[in-house]
Design a protein around this motif. Structure first.
Motif, short mmCIF file in Angstrom:
data_model
loop_
_atom_site.label_atom_id
_atom_site.label_comp_id
_atom_site.label_asym_id
_atom_site.label_seq_id
_atom_site.Cartn_x
_atom_site.Cartn_y
_atom_site.Cartn_z
N PHE A 71 -112.50 79.21 60.73
CA PHE A 71 -113.28 80.10 61.59
C PHE A 71 -114.11 79.31 62.60
O PHE A 71 -114.04 79.57 63.81
CB PHE A 71 -114.18 81.00 60.75
CG PHE A 71 -115.05 81.92 61.57
CD1 PHE A 71 -114.49 82.98 62.25
CD2 PHE A 71 -116.41 81.70 61.65
CE1 PHE A 71 -115.29 83.83 63.02
CE2 PHE A 71 -117.22 82.54 62.41
CZ PHE A 71 -116.65 83.61 63.10
N ILE A 75 -113.95 78.67 66.87
CA ILE A 75 -115.08 78.79 67.79
C ILE A 75 -115.26 77.51 68.60
O ILE A 75 -115.47 77.55 69.83
CB ILE A 75 -116.38 79.12 67.01
CG1 ILE A 75 -116.28 80.53 66.42
CG2 ILE A 75 -117.60 79.01 67.93
CD1 ILE A 75 -117.47 80.92 65.57
N THR A 111 -111.53 85.52 66.81
CA THR A 111 -112.88 85.46 66.25
C THR A 111 -113.62 86.78 66.39
O THR A 111 -114.47 87.12 65.56
CB THR A 111 -113.70 84.34 66.93
OG1 THR A 111 -113.72 84.54 68.35
CG2 THR A 111 -113.09 82.97 66.63
#
Length: 245
Positions: A71, A75, A111
């Motif tokens: 995750f 980003i 995301t």
């Protein structure tokens, strides 16, 4: 000329031209302006489809949100990609720059799938339409206003930096009041940036003499700026409307 090197001196040179000279330079303007909004709409559609697809897939949801490394890696990849494209736009081909924009839209969508777990479909839908209406109104204002919005630029960028710092601080404070204040300020900042970017993009594209690759890359970077304005405005409005849950 690209967005990075556009400054007040370019604006002054443009304003000093005769109307005939301005019209001569802006012959490609209508087509370039259409490209800005086509690319922006394409990126928003890709982001929305990706977000919904990830949220609807237990396998992808588990892969992305079940592993913090993946995750946060996504980003970081988003941030690196957008800064890399912005810094190297002059050296990239139009095809490669467009591909990178598409990749960024997909990563952002992956995301943003988290919003489907945090908010109801009704709130997401309502927020999208409010965002579209607000964004459209401010983009039109920035396009047609006779006022010079160039002085807004530095102030808004500093405000964005302050907004990021306040958001990080509130991760630790967990203050609902501060979250509300940050959300309201965030909406105001990106409303202002939408108008500012709209005017800046218009002026930059009117200085392009043709539909060459350089001019189209200016349009592509304009689309990226407006895409980011829309996404951020949507997210801050979502935080406000999400309080209705």
């Amino acid at each position: 000329m690209d967005m990075k090197h556009f400054d007040d001196r370019d604006l002054q040179r443009y304003d000093a031209m005769t109307r005939e000279e301005q019209l001569g330079m802006s012959a490609a303007f209508p087509a370039l302006m259409r490209k800005v909004y086509v690319w922006m709409a394409m990126a928003l559609a890709i982001t929305a489809i990706t977000a919904y697809g990830v949220a609807s897939s237990p396998a992808l949801t588990g892969l992305i949100f079940g592993n913090k490394l993946i995750f946060f890696g996504l980003i970081i990849a988003e941030l690196v990609l957008v800064f890399w494209v912005s810094a190297r736009i002059e050296k990239l081909s139009l095809t490669k720059a467009t591909l990178m924009f598409i990749v960024y839209s997909v990563l952002n969508g992956a995301t943003l799938a988290t919003i489907f777990f945090a908010y109801s479909p009704e709130i997401i839908t309502k927020t999208f339409f409010v965002t579209a209406g607000t964004f459209g109104a401010m983009a039109v204002y920035g396009y047609f206003t006779k006022s010079d919005l160039s002085s807004w630029g530095k102030l808004l960028i500093m405000a964005v930096i302050g907004l990021i710092i306040a958001g990080v601080v509130n991760i630790f404070l967990r203050s609902s009041l501060m979250d509300l204040v940050v959300s309201v300020i965030g909406v105001l900042i990106f409303v202002g940036l939408t108008a500012y970017d709209s005017q800046k993009i218009k002026r930059m594209l009117m200085m392009q003499a043709d539909m060459g690759e350089t001019a189209q890359k200016v349009a592509l970077m304009g689309a990226l700026s407006l895409y980011l304005d829309f996404i951020n405005l949507f997210l801050y409005l979502l935080r406000l409307f999400g309080r209705e849950r």
